[in-house]
Design an enzyme around this catalytic site. Sequence first.
Site, PDB file in Angstrom:
ATOM      1  N   GLU A 311       1.029  -1.077  -0.283  1.00 59.78           N
ATOM      2  CA  GLU A 311       0.000  -0.076   0.161  1.00 59.78           C
ATOM      3  C   GLU A 311       0.779   1.268  -0.286  1.00 59.78           C
ATOM      4  O   GLU A 311       1.192   1.968   0.680  1.00 59.78           O
ATOM      5  CB  GLU A 311      -1.273  -0.131   1.640  1.00 59.78           C
ATOM      6  CG  GLU A 311      -0.678   0.107   2.548  1.00 59.78           C
ATOM      7  CD  GLU A 311       0.149  -1.116   2.849  1.00 59.78           C
ATOM      8  OE1 GLU A 311       0.243  -2.482   2.548  1.00 59.78           O
ATOM      9  OE2 GLU A 311       0.019  -1.167   4.765  1.00 59.78           O
ATOM     10  N   HIS A 335      -7.840  -4.037  -1.455  1.00 62.94           N
ATOM     11  CA  HIS A 335      -7.247  -4.026  -0.457  1.00 62.94           C
ATOM     12  C   HIS A 335      -6.383  -3.097   0.028  1.00 62.94           C
ATOM     13  O   HIS A 335      -6.389  -2.400   0.536  1.00 62.94           O
ATOM     14  CB  HIS A 335      -6.701  -5.543  -0.535  1.00 62.94           C
ATOM     15  CG  HIS A 335      -5.811  -5.168   0.983  1.00 62.94           C
ATOM     16  ND1 HIS A 335      -6.721  -6.414   2.123  1.00 62.94           N
ATOM     17  CD2 HIS A 335      -4.876  -5.111   1.483  1.00 62.94           C
ATOM     18  CE1 HIS A 335      -5.699  -6.287   3.297  1.00 62.94           C
ATOM     19  NE2 HIS A 335      -3.784  -5.999   2.888  1.00 62.94           N
ATOM     20  N   GLU A 336      -5.324  -2.947  -1.019  1.00 64.14           N
ATOM     21  CA  GLU A 336      -4.222  -1.470  -1.079  1.00 64.14           C
ATOM     22  C   GLU A 336      -5.026  -0.452  -0.663  1.00 64.14           C
ATOM     23  O   GLU A 336      -4.692   0.970  -0.045  1.00 64.14           O
ATOM     24  CB  GLU A 336      -3.587  -2.160  -1.879  1.00 64.14           C
ATOM     25  CG  GLU A 336      -2.819  -2.964  -2.334  1.00 64.14           C
ATOM     26  CD  GLU A 336      -2.596  -4.395  -1.167  1.00 64.14           C
ATOM     27  OE1 GLU A 336      -1.658  -3.230  -0.304  1.00 64.14           O
ATOM     28  OE2 GLU A 336      -2.371  -5.190  -0.310  1.00 64.14           O
ATOM     29  N   HIS A 339      -5.961   0.573   2.741  1.00 62.20           N
ATOM     30  CA  HIS A 339      -4.847   0.868   3.994  1.00 62.20           C
ATOM     31  C   HIS A 339      -4.712   2.209   3.215  1.00 62.20           C
ATOM     32  O   HIS A 339      -4.167   2.979   4.279  1.00 62.20           O
ATOM     33  CB  HIS A 339      -3.773   0.697   3.068  1.00 62.20           C
ATOM     34  CG  HIS A 339      -3.003  -1.465   3.289  1.00 62.20           C
ATOM     35  ND1 HIS A 339      -3.260  -1.544   5.278  1.00 62.20           N
ATOM     36  CD2 HIS A 339      -2.923  -2.275   3.282  1.00 62.20           C
ATOM     37  CE1 HIS A 339      -3.081  -2.760   4.965  1.00 62.20           C
ATOM     38  NE2 HIS A 339      -2.813  -3.017   4.396  1.00 62.20           N
ATOM     39  N   GLU A 358      -4.181  -4.369   9.057  1.00 59.42           N
ATOM     40  CA  GLU A 358      -4.071  -5.550   7.810  1.00 59.42           C
ATOM     41  C   GLU A 358      -6.179  -6.522   8.214  1.00 59.42           C
ATOM     42  O   GLU A 358      -6.903  -6.140   7.182  1.00 59.42           O
ATOM     43  CB  GLU A 358      -3.383  -7.286   8.408  1.00 59.42           C
ATOM     44  CG  GLU A 358      -1.548  -6.236   7.698  1.00 59.42           C
ATOM     45  CD  GLU A 358      -1.944  -5.776   6.172  1.00 59.42           C
ATOM     46  OE1 GLU A 358      -2.016  -5.858   5.548  1.00 59.42           O
ATOM     47  OE2 GLU A 358      -0.804  -5.165   5.738  1.00 59.42           O
ATOM     48  N   ASP A 413       7.814  -9.837  11.000  1.00 60.59           N
ATOM     49  CA  ASP A 413       7.463 -11.522  10.171  1.00 60.59           C
ATOM     50  C   ASP A 413       6.400 -11.943  10.616  1.00 60.59           C
ATOM     51  O   ASP A 413       5.888 -12.710   9.436  1.00 60.59           O
ATOM     52  CB  ASP A 413       8.460 -11.673   9.138  1.00 60.59           C
ATOM     53  CG  ASP A 413       8.892 -11.180   7.967  1.00 60.59           C
ATOM     54  OD1 ASP A 413       7.984  -9.994   7.069  1.00 60.59           O
ATOM     55  OD2 ASP A 413       9.437 -12.003   6.761  1.00 60.59           O
ATOM     56  N   TYR A 421      -5.222 -10.176   9.448  1.00 61.15           N
ATOM     57  CA  TYR A 421      -6.316 -10.372   8.668  1.00 61.15           C
ATOM     58  C   TYR A 421      -7.572 -10.882   8.217  1.00 61.15           C
ATOM     59  O   TYR A 421      -8.380 -10.115   8.954  1.00 61.15           O
ATOM     60  CB  TYR A 421      -5.531 -10.912   7.488  1.00 61.15           C
ATOM     61  CG  TYR A 421      -4.314 -10.371   6.676  1.00 61.15           C
ATOM     62  CD1 TYR A 421      -4.476  -9.097   5.957  1.00 61.15           C
ATOM     63  CD2 TYR A 421      -3.681 -10.578   6.940  1.00 61.15           C
ATOM     64  CE1 TYR A 421      -3.381  -8.618   4.824  1.00 61.15           C
ATOM     65  CE2 TYR A 421      -2.552 -10.416   6.320  1.00 61.15           C
ATOM     66  CZ  TYR A 421      -1.633  -9.160   5.424  1.00 61.15           C
ATOM     67  OH  TYR A 421      -0.705  -8.599   4.840  1.00 61.15           O
TER      68      TYR A 421
END
Length: 653
Positions: A311, A335-336, A339, A358, A413, A421
């Site tokens: 994003e 989705h992006e 953001h 997310e 990560d 999500y």
Amino acid sequence: MSRARLAAMASTLAIVAALSGCGVSTPKSDMPPLPASASAAVTYERDIHSFAQPQVARVKHVDLDLVADFATRTLSGTATLDVTGEPGATQVILDARNLDIRSVADAGGKALTFTLGDEDPIRGQALSVTLPAFEAGTIQKIVVTYSTRPDAAALQWLTPAQTAGGRQPFLFSQGQAILTRTWVPTQDSPGIRQTWSATITVPEALKAVMSAEMLTPDGEAAGEGTHSYRFRMTNPVPPYLIALAVGDLAFAPVGDGVGVWTEPGRLEAARTEFSEMRQLVDAAETLYGPYRWGRYDLLILPPSFPFGGMENPRLTFATPTVIAGDKSLVSLVAHELAHSWSGNLVTNATWADIWLNEGTTTYFENRIMEAVYGRDRALMLQVLGWNDLQASLADMPALDTRLHVDLENRDPDEGLNDIPYEKGAAFLRTIERIVGRERFDAWLKGYFERNAFRPMTAAGFLVDIRANLVGPDDAALERQLQLDNWVYQPGLPSNAVAPVSTALTAVDTAANGFFVSKGPASAIPWARWSTQERQHFLAWRPEGAAAARDWLTPQQLADLETTLNLRAEGNAEVLFQWLQIAVAHRYQPAVPTLERFLTSQGRRKFVLPLFTSLWAEGDWGRPIATRIYAQTRPGYHPVTTGSVDDVVGVPGA
Ligand code: BES
Ligand code: ZN
């Protein structure tokens, strides 16, 4: 919680937020006037993934002047930082990782003392710069002269052969979560917002684009054989959103203020695939308020881009695997785009709360999809996500299924899975269902406005929702919502409700016919199905999937592969589902298709699970994994190799 305590927390939050350095303020009638010397009141959430000490000295603006050298695979030049500090402070601490720092100087060119701390495998190094004592309200400039290294984790330098056009090299960056420090020495924490500007000098044949306003669309002459592009981002952003791409890039407008960038050979396909981008932006604005970033463009990268999408403000970066030819994967753009509110306006203060970015975005994405493509399509997407969530809940250590996660000594990560999500989205859907859509939407829109350009924590989210949606007097509603349970406890609270899609229920019937009753593949209404229905069909697993092996016979696998024409499947999501089945069955005839897929794109979401499944297939899968990875590894981004190396090992090492 008492009403007084709630109010006190809410107003502290308002002050903290109001001071966190944003150009845009949202007047709120009950907000106390700010103290004259307010800087002492600013508190920052401790970010274990950054060395910065923003309460002592913090970066307000970054100005980059960098040359991209494709021969040495380095960016080199200067980062000039505007720093503010507490009166008397004499040090600012930046984040750096794998950088060659030549010198640090003040605005007048006078050298400043700096030290690079011990290397931490996750965070990199603290770059501590000593400067004259700060006076209240002043800014000091520091100029860091440096180069990146060829293996900078944020950057991928592609040879011409790794691009669609095949004639020019390409470079792109990926900052999230903590990779920006491998190419920009700054305070790399999502809670420390900075405005920025940049001058990027590149070979004449190439164009540079960034996640910012482009000031020189055609470039300006620079030294021999090069030209420069200038950019400016006037909204303060967290550094993970600073992004750069350089290559043979072309642009096509798609609508008013929206367009696509990509290599010329893909431009027409991209323009067609994303022709509905303007409708997506309109729908998003109608739902949750004005888009605050000016233009909204999409950059389709070469196939090694390690994510589906990223994003980056004004310029979403995306994998070419979303160009399906039939607009079936545009939810990624939704989705992006979402953001731009959830993440880029209101940002997780630390990576322990990535669900705030997310989960809220996954919820918002689905609302955009519903508005533009209808309830049925949105419900299908919800069910696909819900099923992924169930699989993750069954697989993962319970403590990691909390929304607010503990990342102590872990790479951020590791928090990147279906929990932030899909559990995050399920949380917001639960609130929406209980309070009603109208009331929920009014709150969420207000949440974005109240907290725009500010960091947010789980605790702050709960304060906001209690202050502005639940209210202190509605004990019944408070009990019904189970807010703390959702945020701080593992698993799913009892008020979670599974979404139902009648279209996918019909797919379940067909799946039973094939997988359970062993009917022929010709009975599957494949041609009539959408991508989401096909994905759902191929995601079918027997009960107790962890234990079950070989739920299909070789004949059934061959029947599926031939009847559904899976060797020629062009949709990456569908192909991925099929290849997971094929690998789990050690189905040799699919290996060439698998090899082609792993060679043709480097998206970690596809690549890592396939290598992991191959590895799990021991004698059969490991030699295949090793052989394919030896070929494909040089073409993957460091984000992808960093993960796959842990599974397959580094070939030849
Ligand atoms: N911001 C994420 C990607 C990300 C998250 C990169 C954390 C690094 C660290 C992006 O918005 C995202 O979620 N991308 C998804 C696609 C989306 C449709 C679920 C992806 O890349 O698969
Ligand atoms: Zn996302």
